[in-house]
Design an enzyme around this catalytic site. Structure first.
Site, PDB file in Angstrom:
ATOM      1  N   ASN A  12      14.584  17.264  25.573  1.00  0.00           N
ATOM      2  CA  ASN A  12      14.492  16.709  26.921  1.00  0.00           C
ATOM      3  C   ASN A  12      13.491  15.548  26.921  1.00  0.00           C
ATOM      4  O   ASN A  12      12.342  15.726  26.520  1.00  0.00           O
ATOM      5  CB  ASN A  12      14.039  17.811  27.889  1.00  0.00           C
ATOM      6  CG  ASN A  12      14.056  17.362  29.331  1.00  0.00           C
ATOM      7  OD1 ASN A  12      13.528  16.309  29.666  1.00  0.00           O
ATOM      8  ND2 ASN A  12      14.627  18.165  30.202  1.00  0.00           N
ATOM      9  N   HIS A  15       9.794  13.463  30.222  1.00  0.00           N
ATOM     10  CA  HIS A  15       8.382  13.123  30.373  1.00  0.00           C
ATOM     11  C   HIS A  15       7.953  11.909  29.566  1.00  0.00           C
ATOM     12  O   HIS A  15       6.824  11.440  29.715  1.00  0.00           O
ATOM     13  CB  HIS A  15       7.523  14.355  30.103  1.00  0.00           C
ATOM     14  CG  HIS A  15       7.754  15.400  31.164  1.00  0.00           C
ATOM     15  ND1 HIS A  15       7.409  15.196  32.488  1.00  0.00           N
ATOM     16  CD2 HIS A  15       8.374  16.599  31.127  1.00  0.00           C
ATOM     17  CE1 HIS A  15       7.766  16.245  33.208  1.00  0.00           C
ATOM     18  NE2 HIS A  15       8.358  17.102  32.409  1.00  0.00           N
ATOM     19  N   HIS A  48      16.939  15.033  33.203  1.00  0.00           N
ATOM     20  CA  HIS A  48      17.110  15.517  34.579  1.00  0.00           C
ATOM     21  C   HIS A  48      16.937  14.342  35.536  1.00  0.00           C
ATOM     22  O   HIS A  48      15.840  13.791  35.658  1.00  0.00           O
ATOM     23  CB  HIS A  48      16.057  16.595  34.850  1.00  0.00           C
ATOM     24  CG  HIS A  48      16.160  17.227  36.217  1.00  0.00           C
ATOM     25  ND1 HIS A  48      15.340  18.264  36.611  1.00  0.00           N
ATOM     26  CD2 HIS A  48      16.964  16.973  37.281  1.00  0.00           C
ATOM     27  CE1 HIS A  48      15.638  18.622  37.841  1.00  0.00           C
ATOM     28  NE2 HIS A  48      16.618  17.843  38.276  1.00  0.00           N
ATOM     29  N   ARG A  50      16.372  13.523  38.943  1.00  0.00           N
ATOM     30  CA  ARG A  50      15.949  14.161  40.183  1.00  0.00           C
ATOM     31  C   ARG A  50      16.243  13.276  41.391  1.00  0.00           C
ATOM     32  O   ARG A  50      16.329  12.049  41.278  1.00  0.00           O
ATOM     33  CB  ARG A  50      14.443  14.463  40.134  1.00  0.00           C
ATOM     34  CG  ARG A  50      14.090  15.709  39.337  1.00  0.00           C
ATOM     35  CD  ARG A  50      12.586  15.960  39.375  1.00  0.00           C
ATOM     36  NE  ARG A  50      12.253  17.258  38.798  1.00  0.00           N
ATOM     37  CZ  ARG A  50      12.118  18.375  39.492  1.00  0.00           C
ATOM     38  NH1 ARG A  50      12.309  18.366  40.799  1.00  0.00           N
ATOM     39  NH2 ARG A  50      11.808  19.502  38.891  1.00  0.00           N
ATOM     40  N   ARG A  54      11.520  10.850  40.007  1.00  0.00           N
ATOM     41  CA  ARG A  54      10.114  10.868  39.580  1.00  0.00           C
ATOM     42  C   ARG A  54       9.938  10.555  38.101  1.00  0.00           C
ATOM     43  O   ARG A  54       8.850  10.179  37.675  1.00  0.00           O
ATOM     44  CB  ARG A  54       9.466  12.205  39.909  1.00  0.00           C
ATOM     45  CG  ARG A  54       9.969  13.367  39.074  1.00  0.00           C
ATOM     46  CD  ARG A  54       9.200  14.645  39.361  1.00  0.00           C
ATOM     47  NE  ARG A  54       9.449  15.140  40.700  1.00  0.00           N
ATOM     48  CZ  ARG A  54       9.054  16.339  41.120  1.00  0.00           C
ATOM     49  NH1 ARG A  54       8.389  17.140  40.293  1.00  0.00           N
ATOM     50  NH2 ARG A  54       9.321  16.746  42.341  1.00  0.00           N
ATOM     51  N   GLU A  75      21.037  17.072  33.565  1.00  0.00           N
ATOM     52  CA  GLU A  75      20.544  18.077  34.511  1.00  0.00           C
ATOM     53  C   GLU A  75      20.507  17.471  35.904  1.00  0.00           C
ATOM     54  O   GLU A  75      20.029  16.348  36.090  1.00  0.00           O
ATOM     55  CB  GLU A  75      19.138  18.555  34.123  1.00  0.00           C
ATOM     56  CG  GLU A  75      19.101  19.415  32.889  1.00  0.00           C
ATOM     57  CD  GLU A  75      17.735  20.016  32.625  1.00  0.00           C
ATOM     58  OE1 GLU A  75      17.654  20.962  31.844  1.00  0.00           O
ATOM     59  OE2 GLU A  75      16.739  19.536  33.211  1.00  0.00           O
ATOM     60  N   THR A 106      10.807  22.637  37.493  1.00  0.00           N
ATOM     61  CA  THR A 106      11.771  23.618  37.991  1.00  0.00           C
ATOM     62  C   THR A 106      11.162  25.014  37.942  1.00  0.00           C
ATOM     63  O   THR A 106      10.766  25.486  36.879  1.00  0.00           O
ATOM     64  CB  THR A 106      13.061  23.571  37.155  1.00  0.00           C
ATOM     65  OG1 THR A 106      13.550  22.222  37.143  1.00  0.00           O
ATOM     66  CG2 THR A 106      14.114  24.483  37.745  1.00  0.00           C
ATOM     67  N   GLU A 156      22.320  28.683  31.118  1.00  0.00           N
ATOM     68  CA  GLU A 156      21.048  28.464  30.430  1.00  0.00           C
ATOM     69  C   GLU A 156      20.021  29.393  31.071  1.00  0.00           C
ATOM     70  O   GLU A 156      19.765  29.309  32.274  1.00  0.00           O
ATOM     71  CB  GLU A 156      20.586  27.011  30.531  1.00  0.00           C
ATOM     72  CG  GLU A 156      19.270  26.769  29.800  1.00  0.00           C
ATOM     73  CD  GLU A 156      18.923  25.304  29.651  1.00  0.00           C
ATOM     74  OE1 GLU A 156      17.723  25.003  29.541  1.00  0.00           O
ATOM     75  OE2 GLU A 156      19.846  24.455  29.639  1.00  0.00           O
ATOM     76  N   HIS A 199      12.934  26.200  29.010  1.00  0.00           N
ATOM     77  CA  HIS A 199      11.824  26.062  29.951  1.00  0.00           C
ATOM     78  C   HIS A 199      10.562  26.737  29.394  1.00  0.00           C
ATOM     79  O   HIS A 199      10.518  27.951  29.231  1.00  0.00           O
ATOM     80  CB  HIS A 199      12.117  26.629  31.344  1.00  0.00           C
ATOM     81  CG  HIS A 199      11.240  26.001  32.409  1.00  0.00           C
ATOM     82  ND1 HIS A 199      11.518  24.783  32.973  1.00  0.00           N
ATOM     83  CD2 HIS A 199      10.079  26.409  32.960  1.00  0.00           C
ATOM     84  CE1 HIS A 199      10.574  24.472  33.854  1.00  0.00           C
ATOM     85  NE2 HIS A 199       9.688  25.438  33.862  1.00  0.00           N
TER      86      HIS A 199
END
Length: 257
Positions: A12, A15, A48, A50, A54, A75, A106, A156, A199
């Site tokens: 992922n 970030h 993801h 959003r 963000r 996502e 999340t 998932e 996660h």
């Protein structure tokens, strides 16, 4: 023991975009990070998009789809806006996740039991477009059974509660959360679902969960991007892959003991 399916690693890159957005510039580039992760052995890339943008932005998703050579896992929340973007992007897979603007990350799985009527058309429309649908849920029997009834091919499992308990040293809580994951993975597989997990995973918890034969994919982001500050993203991917391989080999050894 029959041969286990390979355990895939999805990286992922959210970030990397978080860091970029802190200065409102163009660097570091999440697409460059995705390419580096793939070169080091990642099997796919997760991002993801959003509602508040963000971290990942619309153009990031378009570039990821166009520039990476491995599957893209998009996502998103189940909204008409996100559905429109995903249908235009045509990723390999869409993972439907819960989303609240106030949350830092999340915080739990989808309530597919309570929201089945709302989720069903999104699952159908994505499936009709040839996009594989995954539901991000907790390892609760009711949620898993409803996911199967909704005909989503993949779930998932949200591993955050277990990972947090492991990190905090709450052994009783960690064991309880772990047993939920173990039983949930078995139930999901018996219901014909493909089982992923993600996660909060780090090297240690990834190695442990790799020992569950029902799980075929791990999606990991925040921890790996943090570790990359110290050793580089390529080395972080290689170390994560090695941890997962150790966990998978432990099953094979147990099966031949």
């Amino acid at each position: 023991m029959s041969k286990l399916p390979p355990l895939r690693l999805g990286v992922n890159v959210d970030h990397v975009a978080t860091l970029r957005n802190a200065r409102a510039g163009t660097r570091p580039d999440p697409v460059r990070a995705a390419l580096a992760a793939i070169a080091a052995g990642a099997d796919g890339i997760t991002a993801h998009l959003r509602e508040d943008r963000r971290h990942i932005r619309d153009q990031d998703m378009a570039r990821l789809k166009a520039e990476i050579s491995k599957p893209l896992n998009f996502e998103m929340a189940a909204t008409e806006d996100m559905l429109k973007i995903s249908l235009a992007t045509r990723p390999h897979a869409v993972c439907l996740v819960p989303e609240r603007r106030a949350e830092l990350t999340t915080e739990g799985g989808l309530d597919v039991v309570g929201q089945h009527n709302a989720l069903a058309p999104y699952i159908a429309r994505l499936g009709d477009a040839g996009i594989r649908v995954s539901l991000f849920i907790s390892a609760e029997p009711r949620q898993i059974e409803m996911a199967a009834r909704l005909r989503a091919p993949v779930i998932e499992i949200h591993t955050g509660g277990w990972c947090d308990a492991v990190v905090d040293g709450r052994s009783a809580r960690a064991e309880a959360e772990w047993q939920r994951i173990v039983h949930g993975a078995r139930l999901a597989r018996s219901a014909g679902l493909e089982v992923h997990a993600g996660h909060g995973l780090d090297y240690g918890t990834a190695e442990t969960i790799a020992g569950l034969p029902e799980i075929v994919e791990l999606n990991i982001g925040y921890y790996m991007i943090g570790e990359a500050i110290f050793v580089g993203l390529g080395e972080t991917v290689r170390m994560m892959r090695a941890a997962m391989d150790r966990g998978r080999k432990a099953i094979a050894r147990a099966g031949t003991a």
